[in-house]
Scaffold this motif. Structure first.
Motif, PDB file in Angstrom:
ATOM      1  N   VAL A 335     -42.265  17.272 -21.759  1.00  0.00           N
ATOM      2  CA  VAL A 335     -42.617  18.407 -20.895  1.00  0.00           C
ATOM      3  C   VAL A 335     -43.020  17.920 -19.504  1.00  0.00           C
ATOM      4  O   VAL A 335     -42.636  18.493 -18.485  1.00  0.00           O
ATOM      5  CB  VAL A 335     -43.757  19.242 -21.527  1.00  0.00           C
ATOM      6  CG1 VAL A 335     -44.148  20.399 -20.605  1.00  0.00           C
ATOM      7  CG2 VAL A 335     -43.328  19.779 -22.881  1.00  0.00           C
ATOM      8  N   PHE A 336     -43.790  16.800 -19.467  1.00  0.00           N
ATOM      9  CA  PHE A 336     -44.171  16.241 -18.167  1.00  0.00           C
ATOM     10  C   PHE A 336     -42.925  15.815 -17.378  1.00  0.00           C
ATOM     11  O   PHE A 336     -42.856  16.003 -16.155  1.00  0.00           O
ATOM     12  CB  PHE A 336     -45.102  15.046 -18.334  1.00  0.00           C
ATOM     13  CG  PHE A 336     -46.528  15.412 -18.626  1.00  0.00           C
ATOM     14  CD1 PHE A 336     -47.153  16.424 -17.904  1.00  0.00           C
ATOM     15  CD2 PHE A 336     -47.255  14.759 -19.612  1.00  0.00           C
ATOM     16  CE1 PHE A 336     -48.474  16.762 -18.168  1.00  0.00           C
ATOM     17  CE2 PHE A 336     -48.571  15.099 -19.879  1.00  0.00           C
ATOM     18  CZ  PHE A 336     -49.186  16.110 -19.155  1.00  0.00           C
ATOM     19  N   PHE A 337     -41.952  15.236 -18.112  1.00  0.00           N
ATOM     20  CA  PHE A 337     -40.723  14.806 -17.443  1.00  0.00           C
ATOM     21  C   PHE A 337     -39.973  16.018 -16.885  1.00  0.00           C
ATOM     22  O   PHE A 337     -39.406  15.959 -15.787  1.00  0.00           O
ATOM     23  CB  PHE A 337     -39.838  14.041 -18.438  1.00  0.00           C
ATOM     24  CG  PHE A 337     -38.546  13.564 -17.845  1.00  0.00           C
ATOM     25  CD1 PHE A 337     -38.536  12.521 -16.922  1.00  0.00           C
ATOM     26  CD2 PHE A 337     -37.347  14.167 -18.186  1.00  0.00           C
ATOM     27  CE1 PHE A 337     -37.345  12.077 -16.363  1.00  0.00           C
ATOM     28  CE2 PHE A 337     -36.159  13.733 -17.624  1.00  0.00           C
ATOM     29  CZ  PHE A 337     -36.158  12.688 -16.708  1.00  0.00           C
ATOM     30  N   GLU A 338     -39.987  17.097 -17.667  1.00  0.00           N
ATOM     31  CA  GLU A 338     -39.370  18.332 -17.163  1.00  0.00           C
ATOM     32  C   GLU A 338     -40.053  18.776 -15.874  1.00  0.00           C
ATOM     33  O   GLU A 338     -39.404  19.195 -14.912  1.00  0.00           O
ATOM     34  CB  GLU A 338     -39.479  19.446 -18.214  1.00  0.00           C
ATOM     35  CG  GLU A 338     -38.870  20.766 -17.757  1.00  0.00           C
ATOM     36  CD  GLU A 338     -39.040  21.874 -18.777  1.00  0.00           C
ATOM     37  OE1 GLU A 338     -38.881  23.042 -18.400  1.00  0.00           O
ATOM     38  OE2 GLU A 338     -39.337  21.560 -19.958  1.00  0.00           O
ATOM     39  N   GLY A 339     -41.401  18.656 -15.846  1.00  0.00           N
ATOM     40  CA  GLY A 339     -42.138  19.017 -14.636  1.00  0.00           C
ATOM     41  C   GLY A 339     -41.764  18.138 -13.458  1.00  0.00           C
ATOM     42  O   GLY A 339     -41.635  18.619 -12.320  1.00  0.00           O
ATOM     43  N   VAL A 340     -41.573  16.811 -13.728  1.00  0.00           N
ATOM     44  CA  VAL A 340     -41.178  15.877 -12.658  1.00  0.00           C
ATOM     45  C   VAL A 340     -39.802  16.249 -12.113  1.00  0.00           C
ATOM     46  O   VAL A 340     -39.591  16.274 -10.883  1.00  0.00           O
ATOM     47  CB  VAL A 340     -41.177  14.420 -13.190  1.00  0.00           C
ATOM     48  CG1 VAL A 340     -40.546  13.484 -12.155  1.00  0.00           C
ATOM     49  CG2 VAL A 340     -42.591  13.979 -13.516  1.00  0.00           C
ATOM     50  N   VAL A 341     -38.864  16.551 -13.015  1.00  0.00           N
ATOM     51  CA  VAL A 341     -37.507  16.921 -12.590  1.00  0.00           C
ATOM     52  C   VAL A 341     -37.544  18.210 -11.764  1.00  0.00           C
ATOM     53  O   VAL A 341     -36.938  18.293 -10.684  1.00  0.00           O
ATOM     54  CB  VAL A 341     -36.575  17.082 -13.813  1.00  0.00           C
ATOM     55  CG1 VAL A 341     -35.222  17.658 -13.389  1.00  0.00           C
ATOM     56  CG2 VAL A 341     -36.403  15.756 -14.524  1.00  0.00           C
ATOM     57  N   ILE A 342     -38.256  19.200 -12.310  1.00  0.00           N
ATOM     58  CA  ILE A 342     -38.361  20.475 -11.593  1.00  0.00           C
ATOM     59  C   ILE A 342     -39.029  20.265 -10.237  1.00  0.00           C
ATOM     60  O   ILE A 342     -38.602  20.811  -9.223  1.00  0.00           O
ATOM     61  CB  ILE A 342     -39.165  21.497 -12.431  1.00  0.00           C
ATOM     62  CG1 ILE A 342     -38.451  21.809 -13.749  1.00  0.00           C
ATOM     63  CG2 ILE A 342     -39.395  22.776 -11.630  1.00  0.00           C
ATOM     64  CD1 ILE A 342     -37.131  22.493 -13.626  1.00  0.00           C
ATOM     65  N   GLY A 343     -40.103  19.443 -10.222  1.00  0.00           N
ATOM     66  CA  GLY A 343     -40.822  19.181  -8.965  1.00  0.00           C
ATOM     67  C   GLY A 343     -39.970  18.447  -7.956  1.00  0.00           C
ATOM     68  O   GLY A 343     -39.994  18.748  -6.758  1.00  0.00           O
ATOM     69  N   ALA A 344     -39.191  17.429  -8.435  1.00  0.00           N
ATOM     70  CA  ALA A 344     -38.336  16.657  -7.525  1.00  0.00           C
ATOM     71  C   ALA A 344     -37.310  17.551  -6.844  1.00  0.00           C
ATOM     72  O   ALA A 344     -36.924  17.311  -5.690  1.00  0.00           O
ATOM     73  CB  ALA A 344     -37.643  15.536  -8.294  1.00  0.00           C
ATOM     74  N   ILE A 345     -36.844  18.561  -7.562  1.00  0.00           N
ATOM     75  CA  ILE A 345     -35.875  19.499  -6.973  1.00  0.00           C
ATOM     76  C   ILE A 345     -36.594  20.553  -6.120  1.00  0.00           C
ATOM     77  O   ILE A 345     -36.175  20.862  -5.005  1.00  0.00           O
ATOM     78  CB  ILE A 345     -35.056  20.194  -8.084  1.00  0.00           C
ATOM     79  CG1 ILE A 345     -34.247  19.151  -8.868  1.00  0.00           C
ATOM     80  CG2 ILE A 345     -34.150  21.272  -7.497  1.00  0.00           C
ATOM     81  CD1 ILE A 345     -33.591  19.701 -10.108  1.00  0.00           C
ATOM     82  N   SER A 346     -37.711  21.077  -6.653  1.00  0.00           N
ATOM     83  CA  SER A 346     -38.348  22.253  -6.054  1.00  0.00           C
ATOM     84  C   SER A 346     -39.185  21.948  -4.820  1.00  0.00           C
ATOM     85  O   SER A 346     -39.188  22.733  -3.873  1.00  0.00           O
ATOM     86  CB  SER A 346     -39.236  22.942  -7.107  1.00  0.00           C
ATOM     87  OG  SER A 346     -38.503  23.281  -8.246  1.00  0.00           O
TER      88      SER A 346
END
Length: 866
Positions: A335-346
């Motif tokens: 889930v944290f990795f999902e947050g990192v991916v979303i954050g890197a894009i967003s």
């Protein structure tokens, strides 16, 4: 990259719609944080430039500085520039058609002064020698006297003093209007010296010249090299670095160089976030902290809901990972990795979107603020590395907080529960127990609806949380803006008009002037009233609390146990009085009887404690409707008081009609009819009654010029618009942005609520099909959905309103560091919120149900929740 992260990426790609919704929600939140940071800096930049355009750029002003002190100021390490100026004095303007502006006012600047102060050249050039001047174009347009470039004028320049005074007081300045009483001058020019000037240019009327100033400004050159050893000038210092240390530094400089008096450009410094008022500093920091906390919580809520829904729908995927050996840590890190991916894009997209969005907003709003608010400068997008860094850090922290709770929840999901998707549904008897009263009063549909909310608490809480955030944001910003207006009202002593016209004593002439003025095109509102001052004596127990404290030290002012008060009589004409009485809830008939006279008393006024640096709102006296006050006139020659009438208090209020200011704690403002005033003063031999016309105008500056053009007889025009213009612009600008911000937040929250409810309804297709299969009619089904909407709304209000009240009280406590007034809830805004909550939830439910109503019962019972 480990296998769990690869699977997480694959899942994000496969569930494109859900991933896109999460990314968009995060982008919007990051954009909002960036926009707020950029807006704050850009807004302060605008107000700095606007203040400089109106009043010039300087930070510290040192008075009566000699050449030696001036040299020390120029050599100071903190000094960037020094503007030298001098008020040379006044000279009579021969041929002036404006009898209240009979002078030329000679101002002198060095070269830096023409750069730092708003001197706008229209024709010719700026002065370069002491015998050269530029003249204001206002002399021709308003005074009717025309000067040409290259003309030479000979003037007798001196200072303005009161006539017939035993000792010469301090001379009058440009902020002091012409001293005249009933057409007779009370001032004159003294200490005259001849001066010859050559006119080299024409400038716009200086923005720093008050509309009521008695002199038209002409500006000459001040040569620093020509300043004598005993000559005194004013030194306006522009500092290299503006910070709060400048107050201590200025004090040190003044003491070290024996400079007796200095002041600060607080009007400009406050837009650098700098003030020497500790109470005001605490107020600003407290309010900023509260508003920023609310913004961050709102952002966390938006991103948290997006991740929360994502994790909820990923539960089966996480369960399968667990079934093949994934550890709690790996699921949490997924889930944290999902947050990192979303954050890197967003985050990058959100920052760019926030800046572009603010730029588009500024482009759209510049025409409004320049037209409606009269602001000359344009809003410009100001981006600093600090603001971008803050936006990035806040966004990253927000995403981390938003993913932390879903990550912990994901780590605890067992493989069986996740695959069966039972973690969101609680079917224990205690969990879904409802009161029998619900079924008795509202029916079984309401009971089923309430049980569903109880068994599906996670999505229920998500929706309620979104609603609560919207409620808090709307009410907090509304209360914050209302407080700004209240603070402005207190700081401006209740001035609620643009122009004041003091009319002459001749009634026929007054009527003609009033008719001519009111026919002008730009006037939007007016009040005509007659004023007179009387006196009264108040019992000790009824006087203001501030006076009671004073009596603890000195009781000599009491006379027969009573305290002296001034009475400020304000007589309105019948039409205005009737409208005002209706507004405050007083029967107009009670105010018209000349025999049993009654008055409306303004019992609440602002009071400034200069030692504490605070403004209080306090009671003038403690009394009740129906009490009586004795009215006295005073013979100023003998000092004797004469009883005139006894007047009954017909109403108590803190509201004021246009043109009436609240006065002070030692005076009682009474509002009566013109007939009652004549009844009160009928037996007084000599009584002074002033007649005023108070105006609001679309263009106060033009209206003033028009009034002065038609001016006849004994009349004085006082334009207060310019004095309060900047404060009103500030509040209007902040209102535009705060309400724009809350609109954005509300739209995002509504979208989030629709998304949450729509997802919840979609996942309940089998449940709805089951209810229909056992005989629930469409009418009962609609009732169940309506009751669910009501329960959502009630629960949201039960949490949202108390939390909002708490934040409002924190804002109120923050303002009490500087301003003291009562805590009042914004009932209108509360009413709007209550209606809006039920409309939003109801609309979301109807929209969602419309999508599943036509589902086939058999197909719905067979399908899996996805």
């Amino acid at each position: 990259m480990n296998i769990v992260n690869k699977l997480t990426l694959r899942h994000l790609k496969q569930n494109k719609k859900r991933t896109l919704v999460t990314i968009i929600g995060t982008i919007i939140s990051v954009a909002m944080i960036t926009a707020v940071a950029t807006l704050a800096i850009s807004f302060m930049d605008l107000m700095q430039r606007q203040t400089i355009a109106q009043d010039g750029e300087w930070h510290v002003l040192y008075y009566n500085v000699n050449s030696e002190q001036l040299e020390a100021l120029e050599d100071d390490k903190e000094t960037d520039k020094v503007v030298i100026s001098k008020d040379r004095g006044y000279a009579l303007l021969e041929g002036s058609k404006n009898e209240y502006k009979p002078y030329l006012f000679v101002k002198q600047y060095n070269a830096a002064g023409f750069e730092q102060f708003p001197v706008t050249l229209k024709e010719g050039r700026l002065p370069q020698a002491a015998n050269e001047v530029v003249v204001s174009e206002h002399i021709k347009s308003n005074g009717g006297v025309e000067f040409a470039i290259r003309d030479t004028v000979e003037l007798e320049v001196g200072k303005r003093y009161l006539l017939d005074s035993q000792e010469m007081p301090n001379s009058f300045q440009q902020f002091d209007p012409l001293q005249v009483d009933e057409g007779e001058w009370k001032e004159g020019l003294f200490q005259l010296s001849p001066e010859t000037y050559k006119i080299v240019g024409v400038v716009e009327r200086p923005s720093w010249e008050p509309t009521w100033a008695p002199g038209y400004t002409i500006i000459s050159y001040l040569d620093e090299a020509m300043i004598g050893a005993d000559e005194k000038v004013q030194a306006s210092v522009v500092l290299k670095d503006v910070n709060r240390n400048l107050y201590d530094h200025a004090k040190e400089v003044a003491e070290h160089n024996n400079i007796e008096k200095y002041s600060f450009n607080n009007q400009l410094l406050r837009f650098y976030g700098v003030t020497n008022n500790n109470g005001l500093q605490t107020t600003l920091y407290s309010l900023s902290a509260i508003i920023m906390t609310v913004i961050v919580i709102g952002s966390v809520a938006l991103i948290y809901n997006a991740f929360g829904i994502s994790v909820s729908e990923r539960s089966r995927h996480l369960g399968m990972l667990s079934s093949v050996g994934a550890t709690k840590k790996q699921k949490r890190n997924s889930v944290f990795f999902e947050g990192v991916v979303i954050g890197a894009i967003s985050i990058p997209i959100g920052i760019i979107a926030g800046i572009v969005g603010i730029g588009v907003t500024f482009w759209y709003i510049n025409s409004i603020i320049q037209g409606a608010l009269g602001i000359e400068e344009k809003l410009q997008v100001v981006i600093t590395p600090f603001s971008i860094l803050v936006a990035c850090l806040v966004s990253m922290i927000t995403i981390f907080i938003s993913t932390y709770i879903p990550a912990r929840r994901a780590s605890k999901i067992s493989a069986i529960d996740a695959i069966r998707q039972t973690q969101d549904i609680k079917l224990t008897e205690k969990a879904v127990k409802t009161s029998s009263v619900v079924r008795k009063i509202f029916g079984i549909e309401a009971e089923i609806g309430l049980k569903n909310l109880k068994r599906n608490k996670r999505r229920y809480r998500t929706t309620v949380f979104s609603l609560v955030i919207s409620i808090i944001l709307f009410l907090t910003v509304s209360y914050f803006t209302d407080n700004l207006k209240k603070v402005l009202e207190l700081s401006q002593d209740g001035v609620n008009y643009d122009i004041q016209v003091l009319l002459g004593s001749d009634q026929q002439e007054t009527d003609l002037m009033k008719e001519s003025i009111l026919s002008l095109e730009n006037i939007t509102e007016y009040t005509y009233l007659e004023e007179s001052d009387l006196a009264t004596w108040i019992e000790e127990e009824a006087i203001s609390d501030i006076f009671k404290k004073n009596l603890e030290h000195d009781r000599s002012i009491l006379k027969d146990g009573k305290y002296p008060y001034g009475i400020h009589i304000k007589a309105l004409n019948l039409e205005r009085l009737e409208a005002y009485a209706k507004e405050i809830g007083v029967e107009i008939e009670h105010l018209q009887d000349p025999e049993n006279i009654r008055a409306i008393v303004v019992d609440t006024v602002p009071y400034e404690d200069y030692e504490a640096g605070k403004i209080y709102e306090t009671k003038v006296l403690h009394t009740e409707v129906g009490e009586h006050l004795e009215l006295y006139s005073q013979n100023w020659e003998t000092g004797e008081y004469k009883l005139l009438k006894e007047i009954e208090i017909g109403g108590l209020t803190d509201k004021l009609p246009m043109g009436i200011t609240p006065g002070h704690i030692g005076g009682i403002t009474m509002i009566i009819s013109e007939e009652v005033l004549q009844s009160i003063i009928a037996d007084v031999e000599k009584v002074h009654v002033n007649k005023y016309l108070y105006l609001n105008s679309k263009d106060p500056m033009k209206t003033q010029e028009q009034i002065e053009e038609i001016q006849e007889g004994d009349m004085h025009v006082y334009n207060v618009y310019q004095a309060r213009q900047q404060e009103e612009q500030l509040v209007l600008l902040m209102s535009v942005f705060t309400y724009g911000f809350i609109t954005l937040i509300t739209i995002i929250s509504i979208a989030n609520i629709f998304n949450t409810i729509s997802t919840s309804i979609s996942l309940r297709k089998r449940e709805f099909a089951m209810l229909k299969s056992v005989g629930m009619t469409p009418k009962s089904f609609n009732k169940m959905i309506n009751y669910e909407s009501i329960f959502y709304g009630i629960k949201s209000l039960l949490y949202g309103l108390p939390l909002s009240f708490g934040i409002m009280y924190l804002i109120y406590k923050a303002t009490r560091n500087t301003f003291y007034f009562g805590f009042l809830l914004p009932w209108t805004s509360i009413g709007i919120v209550i209606i809006a909550v039920f409309m939003i939830v109801g609309s979301a439910m109807l929209y969602s149900i419309s999508k599943v109503k036509k589902e086939n019962i058999i197909e719905a019972l067979k399908q899996e929740n996805v």
